[in-house]
Design an enzyme around this catalytic site. Structure first.
Site, short mmCIF file in Angstrom:
data_model
loop_
_atom_site.label_atom_id
_atom_site.label_comp_id
_atom_site.label_asym_id
_atom_site.label_seq_id
_atom_site.Cartn_x
_atom_site.Cartn_y
_atom_site.Cartn_z
N CYS A 180 -17.83 9.38 -2.57
CA CYS A 180 -17.68 8.18 -1.74
C CYS A 180 -17.43 8.52 -0.26
CB CYS A 180 -16.53 7.34 -2.31
SG CYS A 180 -16.16 5.88 -1.33
N ASP A 182 0.78 -1.24 0.00
CA ASP A 182 0.00 0.00 0.00
C ASP A 182 0.81 1.29 0.00
OD1 ASP A 182 -2.66 0.00 -0.31
OD2 ASP A 182 -3.18 0.40 1.77
N CYS A 192 -23.73 -4.31 -5.43
CA CYS A 192 -22.86 -3.28 -4.86
C CYS A 192 -23.23 -1.91 -5.42
CB CYS A 192 -21.38 -3.61 -5.13
SG CYS A 192 -21.01 -4.03 -6.83
N CYS A 248 -16.35 2.97 4.74
CA CYS A 248 -17.74 2.58 4.44
C CYS A 248 -17.70 1.17 3.88
CB CYS A 248 -18.33 3.56 3.42
SG CYS A 248 -19.91 3.04 2.71
S1 SF4 Z 1 -18.66 -7.18 -6.69
FE1 SF4 Z 1 -20.71 -6.34 -6.87
S2 SF4 Z 1 -21.49 -7.18 -8.79
FE2 SF4 Z 1 -19.73 -8.43 -8.20
S3 SF4 Z 1 -20.62 -10.15 -7.07
FE3 SF4 Z 1 -20.04 -8.57 -5.56
S4 SF4 Z 1 -21.91 -7.36 -5.24
FE4 SF4 Z 1 -22.18 -8.55 -7.14
S1 SF4 Z 2 -17.57 2.74 0.04
FE1 SF4 Z 2 -19.70 3.42 0.45
S2 SF4 Z 2 -19.91 5.40 -0.58
FE2 SF4 Z 2 -18.04 4.42 -1.38
S3 SF4 Z 2 -18.70 3.34 -3.21
FE3 SF4 Z 2 -18.89 1.86 -1.54
S4 SF4 Z 2 -20.99 2.09 -0.77
FE4 SF4 Z 2 -20.54 3.87 -2.05
#
Ligand code: SF4
Ligand code: SF4
Length: 297
Positions: free
Chosen positions: A211, A126, A187, A237
């Site tokens: 984000c 990192d 997601c 998050c």
């Molecule tokens: S990364 Fe997103 S689209 Fe891919 S399996 Fe996980 S939740 Fe589903």
């Molecule tokens: S970390 Fe939270 S705000 Fe950022 S992309 Fe994922 S869900 Fe959205």
């Protein structure tokens, strides 16, 4: 020439959960997608992303003559989660992963030297400009999910990535695996800020400007955007990771006790000295007390 099977066994022996090996030929602009991501401003104020772009593509600019990238994965799924207000992202529950993983990398180098005297490698976790998730893809450890993270079929995206970059050749290299996100968009749907957007060829891109993770960890602004939907998070998050089926089925990698969770919860009322003491050896030390106060306000 180093036997790949031996390196992988030694990686498991020092505690990594998975290891893949890639030839260190430069990543293509399409693979990395960094120029476009930066040109669109998706990196927000993370100016460090604009530096060393060439090195992020080509590990030989980091280690002259580099032949091999040994990609390593360590799961971090905890046994229980914080909930309610002022939550902390799961990756930051434990000790600072930079320190622990660096020590594991040094132990792995020492173990490889037992097999191959004189073995040298640059340990990366990192803090050097190496495109971790792209090397993990090259090394067959998983694919880039629509959450823009590496998805390992076993550990999902709840994993730290690290590398050894070396001039030593290995007797066999891994190949990328197929993307198994399929039709899933959980997601993207789960992001409260629409920071994840569908991209070309079934991919997606993260706009850090929207984000929560960026705003609560990387941003030094005195205030968080009024429009930011944080779902209770005060550091990072996990909204887009918690819904991923690969993370749901991933094994627990870290046992978290009540004492540790209550210590994290106590940060909400901590004064500056207590905050510094409790976060000194944690990934939480990425932010200072002023940022923490901004986030929990
Ligand atoms: S990364 Fe997103 S689209 Fe891919 S399996 Fe996980 S939740 Fe589903
Ligand atoms: S970390 Fe939270 S705000 Fe950022 S992309 Fe994922 S869900 Fe959205």
């Amino acid at each position: 020439m180093l036997p790949a099977a031996t390196v992988k066994q030694l990686a498991l022996d020092v505690g990594f959960h998975a290891c893949g090996i890639a030839a260190a030929t430069p990543l293509t602009a399409d693979e990395l997608g960094l120029h476009r991501w930066i040109a669109e401003g998706n990196h927000a104020d993370m100016r460090y992303m604009e530096r060393h772009v060439a090195m992020r593509h080509d590990p030989a600019l980091l280690v002259p003559g580099a032949q091999t990238v040994i990609s390593l994965l360590l799961g971090y799924k905890p046994s229980c989660y914080m909930c309610g207000d002022n939550r902390i992202a799961m990756y930051a529950y434990g000790d600072d992963y930079h320190t622990g993983i660096k020590q594991m990398l040094f132990r792995l180098i020492a173990a490889i030297r037992q097999v191959q005297p004189g073995f040298e490698a640059k340990p990366c976790v990192d803090t050097v400009p190496v495109a971790d998730k792209h090397w993990a893809v090259r090394a067959g450890l998983g694919w880039l999910g629509r959450n823009t993270l590496l998805i390992n079929p076993t550990y999902g995206s709840l994993c730290f990535l690290a590398e050894l970059v070396t001039v030593t050749l290995v007797d066999s290299y891994d190949l990328p695996v197929a993307n198994r996100c399929g039709d899933c968009h959980r997601c993207l749907d789960a992001c409260p800020n629409r920071a994840l957007q569908s991209g070309p060829n079934g991919g997606s891109r993260l706009d850090a400007r929207r984000c929560t993770s960026y705003h609560t960890v990387e941003s030094r602004a005195s205030r968080l955007p009024e429009s930011l939907q944080r779902r209770g998070y005060a550091f990072g998050c996990d909204c887009c990771q918690l819904v991923c089926p690969y993370n749901m089925q991933a094994p627990v990698s870290v046992q978290i006790g009540d004492a540790q969770l209550s210590e994290l919860q106590s940060l909400e009322h901590a004064d500056e000295a207590t905050f510094r003491r409790l976060t000194r050896h944690r990934a939480l030390n990425r932010i200072n007390y002023a940022q923490w106060q901004r986030n929990i306000r």
